[in-house]
Enzyme design. Sequence first.
Site, PDB file in Angstrom:
ATOM      1  N   ARG A  80      34.729  38.449  50.124  1.00 29.50           N
ATOM      2  CA  ARG A  80      35.393  39.756  50.205  1.00 29.50           C
ATOM      3  C   ARG A  80      34.324  40.854  50.237  1.00 29.50           C
ATOM      4  O   ARG A  80      33.149  40.584  50.017  1.00 29.50           O
ATOM      5  CB  ARG A  80      36.363  39.960  49.036  1.00 29.50           C
ATOM      6  CG  ARG A  80      35.691  39.962  47.680  1.00 29.50           C
ATOM      7  CD  ARG A  80      36.677  40.242  46.545  1.00 29.50           C
ATOM      8  NE  ARG A  80      36.026  40.133  45.252  1.00 29.50           N
ATOM      9  CZ  ARG A  80      36.637  40.264  44.081  1.00 29.50           C
ATOM     10  NH1 ARG A  80      37.936  40.497  44.037  1.00 29.50           N
ATOM     11  NH2 ARG A  80      35.970  40.153  42.957  1.00 29.50           N
ATOM     12  N   CYS A  84      30.000  47.028  56.182  1.00 24.38           N
ATOM     13  CA  CYS A  84      28.991  48.076  56.062  1.00 24.38           C
ATOM     14  C   CYS A  84      29.754  49.385  55.846  1.00 24.38           C
ATOM     15  O   CYS A  84      30.590  49.751  56.676  1.00 24.38           O
ATOM     16  CB  CYS A  84      28.182  48.121  57.362  1.00 24.38           C
ATOM     17  SG  CYS A  84      27.361  49.701  57.611  1.00 24.38           S
ATOM     18  N   ASN A 118      39.044  48.567  46.412  1.00 26.32           N
ATOM     19  CA  ASN A 118      39.000  47.906  45.102  1.00 26.32           C
ATOM     20  C   ASN A 118      37.553  47.832  44.658  1.00 26.32           C
ATOM     21  O   ASN A 118      36.685  47.393  45.413  1.00 26.32           O
ATOM     22  CB  ASN A 118      39.561  46.482  45.179  1.00 26.32           C
ATOM     23  CG  ASN A 118      39.778  45.891  43.794  1.00 26.32           C
ATOM     24  OD1 ASN A 118      40.594  46.394  43.030  1.00 26.32           O
ATOM     25  ND2 ASN A 118      39.027  44.860  43.456  1.00 26.32           N
ATOM     26  N   GLU A 119      37.299  48.276  43.456  1.00 24.11           N
ATOM     27  CA  GLU A 119      35.951  48.181  42.883  1.00 24.11           C
ATOM     28  C   GLU A 119      34.878  48.438  43.959  1.00 24.11           C
ATOM     29  O   GLU A 119      34.051  47.566  44.254  1.00 24.11           O
ATOM     30  CB  GLU A 119      35.736  46.816  42.221  1.00 24.11           C
ATOM     31  CG  GLU A 119      36.590  46.620  40.995  1.00 24.11           C
ATOM     32  CD  GLU A 119      36.196  45.390  40.180  1.00 24.11           C
ATOM     33  OE1 GLU A 119      35.555  44.479  40.729  1.00 24.11           O
ATOM     34  OE2 GLU A 119      36.525  45.351  38.983  1.00 24.11           O
ATOM     35  N   CYS A 127      24.081  49.033  52.287  1.00 23.75           N
ATOM     36  CA  CYS A 127      23.837  48.270  53.512  1.00 23.75           C
ATOM     37  C   CYS A 127      22.583  48.833  54.189  1.00 23.75           C
ATOM     38  O   CYS A 127      22.374  50.049  54.203  1.00 23.75           O
ATOM     39  CB  CYS A 127      25.041  48.381  54.433  1.00 23.75           C
ATOM     40  SG  CYS A 127      24.761  47.606  56.029  1.00 23.75           S
ATOM     41  N   GLU A 275      42.227  46.942  34.889  1.00 24.59           N
ATOM     42  CA  GLU A 275      42.084  45.490  34.831  1.00 24.59           C
ATOM     43  C   GLU A 275      41.386  45.104  33.548  1.00 24.59           C
ATOM     44  O   GLU A 275      40.375  45.694  33.167  1.00 24.59           O
ATOM     45  CB  GLU A 275      41.238  44.974  36.000  1.00 24.59           C
ATOM     46  CG  GLU A 275      41.892  45.098  37.344  1.00 24.59           C
ATOM     47  CD  GLU A 275      41.033  44.488  38.452  1.00 24.59           C
ATOM     48  OE1 GLU A 275      40.113  43.696  38.149  1.00 24.59           O
ATOM     49  OE2 GLU A 275      41.277  44.825  39.616  1.00 24.59           O
ATOM     50  N   TRP A 283      33.804  33.835  36.144  1.00 21.83           N
ATOM     51  CA  TRP A 283      32.575  34.119  36.888  1.00 21.83           C
ATOM     52  C   TRP A 283      31.318  34.137  36.040  1.00 21.83           C
ATOM     53  O   TRP A 283      30.246  34.456  36.550  1.00 21.83           O
ATOM     54  CB  TRP A 283      32.721  35.413  37.696  1.00 21.83           C
ATOM     55  CG  TRP A 283      33.427  36.542  37.011  1.00 21.83           C
ATOM     56  CD1 TRP A 283      34.742  36.878  37.173  1.00 21.83           C
ATOM     57  CD2 TRP A 283      32.895  37.494  36.071  1.00 21.83           C
ATOM     58  NE1 TRP A 283      35.067  37.973  36.393  1.00 21.83           N
ATOM     59  CE2 TRP A 283      33.955  38.370  35.710  1.00 21.83           C
ATOM     60  CE3 TRP A 283      31.636  37.688  35.508  1.00 21.83           C
ATOM     61  CZ2 TRP A 283      33.786  39.419  34.810  1.00 21.83           C
ATOM     62  CZ3 TRP A 283      31.470  38.744  34.610  1.00 21.83           C
ATOM     63  CH2 TRP A 283      32.533  39.584  34.275  1.00 21.83           C
ATOM     64  N   GLU A 323      39.319  32.225  42.410  1.00 21.09           N
ATOM     65  CA  GLU A 323      39.623  32.728  41.062  1.00 21.09           C
ATOM     66  C   GLU A 323      40.732  31.934  40.374  1.00 21.09           C
ATOM     67  O   GLU A 323      41.380  32.440  39.462  1.00 21.09           O
ATOM     68  CB  GLU A 323      39.967  34.219  41.134  1.00 21.09           C
ATOM     69  CG  GLU A 323      38.735  35.020  41.539  1.00 21.09           C
ATOM     70  CD  GLU A 323      38.928  36.518  41.504  1.00 21.09           C
ATOM     71  OE1 GLU A 323      37.990  37.242  41.146  1.00 21.09           O
ATOM     72  OE2 GLU A 323      40.037  36.963  41.867  1.00 21.09           O
ATOM     73  N   PHE A 325      40.531  29.625  38.290  1.00 20.36           N
ATOM     74  CA  PHE A 325      40.281  29.346  36.867  1.00 20.36           C
ATOM     75  C   PHE A 325      40.179  30.627  36.030  1.00 20.36           C
ATOM     76  O   PHE A 325      39.801  30.589  34.871  1.00 20.36           O
ATOM     77  CB  PHE A 325      39.029  28.479  36.701  1.00 20.36           C
ATOM     78  CG  PHE A 325      39.228  27.097  37.249  1.00 20.36           C
ATOM     79  CD1 PHE A 325      40.148  26.232  36.666  1.00 20.36           C
ATOM     80  CD2 PHE A 325      38.533  26.660  38.369  1.00 20.36           C
ATOM     81  CE1 PHE A 325      40.364  24.959  37.171  1.00 20.36           C
ATOM     82  CE2 PHE A 325      38.740  25.390  38.890  1.00 20.36           C
ATOM     83  CZ  PHE A 325      39.654  24.537  38.291  1.00 20.36           C
ATOM     84  N   HIS A 326      40.479  31.749  36.665  1.00 18.68           N
ATOM     85  CA  HIS A 326      40.514  33.022  35.944  1.00 18.68           C
ATOM     86  C   HIS A 326      41.861  33.097  35.230  1.00 18.68           C
ATOM     87  O   HIS A 326      42.892  32.778  35.808  1.00 18.68           O
ATOM     88  CB  HIS A 326      40.398  34.161  36.961  1.00 18.68           C
ATOM     89  CG  HIS A 326      40.052  35.494  36.374  1.00 18.68           C
ATOM     90  ND1 HIS A 326      40.904  36.186  35.548  1.00 18.68           N
ATOM     91  CD2 HIS A 326      38.949  36.263  36.508  1.00 18.68           C
ATOM     92  CE1 HIS A 326      40.332  37.338  35.207  1.00 18.68           C
ATOM     93  NE2 HIS A 326      39.150  37.404  35.769  1.00 18.68           N
TER      94      HIS A 326
END
Length: 638
Positions: A80, A84, A118-119, A127, A275, A283, A323, A325-326
């Site tokens: 994800r 640039c 997002n974030e 870049c 969040e 992670w 994700e 296992f998140h």
Amino acid sequence: MREAGVNLVSLGIFAWSRLEPEAARYEFDWLDRIMDMLHAGGVRVDLATATASPPPWLSHKHPEMLPVLADGVRLSHGARQHYCPSSPVYRFAAQHLVQQLAKRYAKHPALAMWHVGNEFGCHVPACYCDVSALAFRRWLEQRYGELEDLNRAWGTDFWSQRYSDWDEILPPRRTPTWPNPSQQLDFMRFSSDALLECYELERGILMERSPGVPITTNFMRFFKPLDYWKWAEREDVVSDDVYQDPSDPEAGMRAAMAGDLMRSLGRGRPWILMEQTSNRVNWRDVNVAKAPGQMRLWSYQALARGADGVMFFQWRQSRAGAEKFHSAMVPHGRPEQSPTWHEVVKLGRELGRMDPVCGTRVSADVAILHDWESWWALELPSKPSTRIHHVDQLESYYRHVFEANLVADFARPPDDLSSYSLVLAPSVYLVSDEAAANLVAFVEAGGTLVMSFFSGIVDPFEHIRLGGYPEPFRSLLGLEVVDWFPLSDGEHVKLKFADGAHAEADLWSELIAPSGAEVLAQFSGSTLDGHPAVTSHKFGQGRAIYIATRPEPAAMGRILRAAANQAGVKPVIEAPAGVSAVRRSGPRSSLLFLLNHRDVPVDVPIADPGVNLVDGSEVHRGLIRLGPRGVAVVQEGW
Ligand code: GLA
């Protein structure tokens, strides 16, 4: 969701390839269905613009929109954030998607807020491709106007770097050794601005097509690449993602510090914990579970620090993807078996009783200076010591503020500081003339300032401020720093306070020549034996304290306690160790948050009786018992 008290969800954050499966063909039916379903269920939506993960067809058709690292490696799609920020292709496609989304959902009754991207910058903060090089040059032309001014600002006579044409200028790509530091600093500014432009392009569309709907993008605490001061000015609601490591004994302190930053970025406005995780992340190398009650405690901590909402990543644990296992609010297994689910439900129920909290404010009499540009410059390589880290320095102050239950905002050095009694300046390496004058004026007018070593060393171009270190603060501090003596890893020096007490310090030491400052502590036993280590100087109506090393936490606490006394700053309440106390107040209510960070019960003194909003119980003058990781939100005066 009803069972868990959910009334707001973030939706569609990484859904671009579903929403636009091929160029300009949109599929909204599935999203319509979910939006309608949520609306029918009384849940509102923080609708994402879905632009954080471009679909494979876009980068397949336009590989030039993929980002390039400093060493020339071009990243591929398949994860994800593979874009640039300066790419016209990416920007064009993102804007089109946002236009469609805004057109379709602007009037949807479930829509509560827009969630842009997002974030930003999380995986690809900068870049270095040719398109970015062009955009960087344009940005530099705006900043400097004349090439000669850029040459002067970057000190390009050094190592034969003088530019004779704008086209010769590149991002600081991989070079044989350190690239020009002023160039690096400008590139950090540019890279933060390039992503901000992406945000702004989307925001412009949303403001036009759905006026009045609040807009946010989720921050990541003390995230180095983005100057969140600039970003937050362009958000209706500041929101943050907090993922402290439960195995970190100071995680609670760090999450509180992030909360105070978010409140400060919004200039006191309530923010949203966008969040957090219900339990483990996926992670880290080892993803330690949250202890029972930890998620609930940290959720209340966000409220205490000024949040008006608490959300999670993610609703349901996924079955596939990186994700899976998140943790989530709803686990893979049967929820009724899961202590995590039960904690989520309990929290949801309790938060439903917190309406009196909404809109109330936290008021602080301490400010901690935090400036992204100074952070960037401080951590550029080729320094007397590369071991000085901005966030470590912030923490060395914040730790005491947290433990002593003082209330601190974060502030930019040039901000109006007149509402604070005590200003803490942890290694503010880069200062503008305006910022320097502001700090001097603050003390002159009666404020107390505590400043750490290596402050006021360079100007915004990363040029040394000549005339004796720290040039802008010499008369304020009543001293001159003659030379630096950085300490090697593991090396400690001794400090001797004026009352004879001893302490240790590490990281840094320096030779000080006082010119009016009194000595609070001196180095003892090292090369600098007998020379000042901590000083205090009366200046105008106020006082400036200077710390020329990194004292161990207890000694730092002692210095800061004395500074707080001097400034007349008092704790919210005198609480037992391990208990945080923060007050939020508004025209109609005063709410005392009490949070027990320890895993044993504790009794906390109560001066004003009230009602504990968490369970509706009456709170009497005397002692209130908090269980292990227990919380109380006392509505005072009831
Ligand atoms: C970030 C992202 C989420 C998710 C979590 C995992 O906060 O915004 O999409 O990846 O991290 O912790």
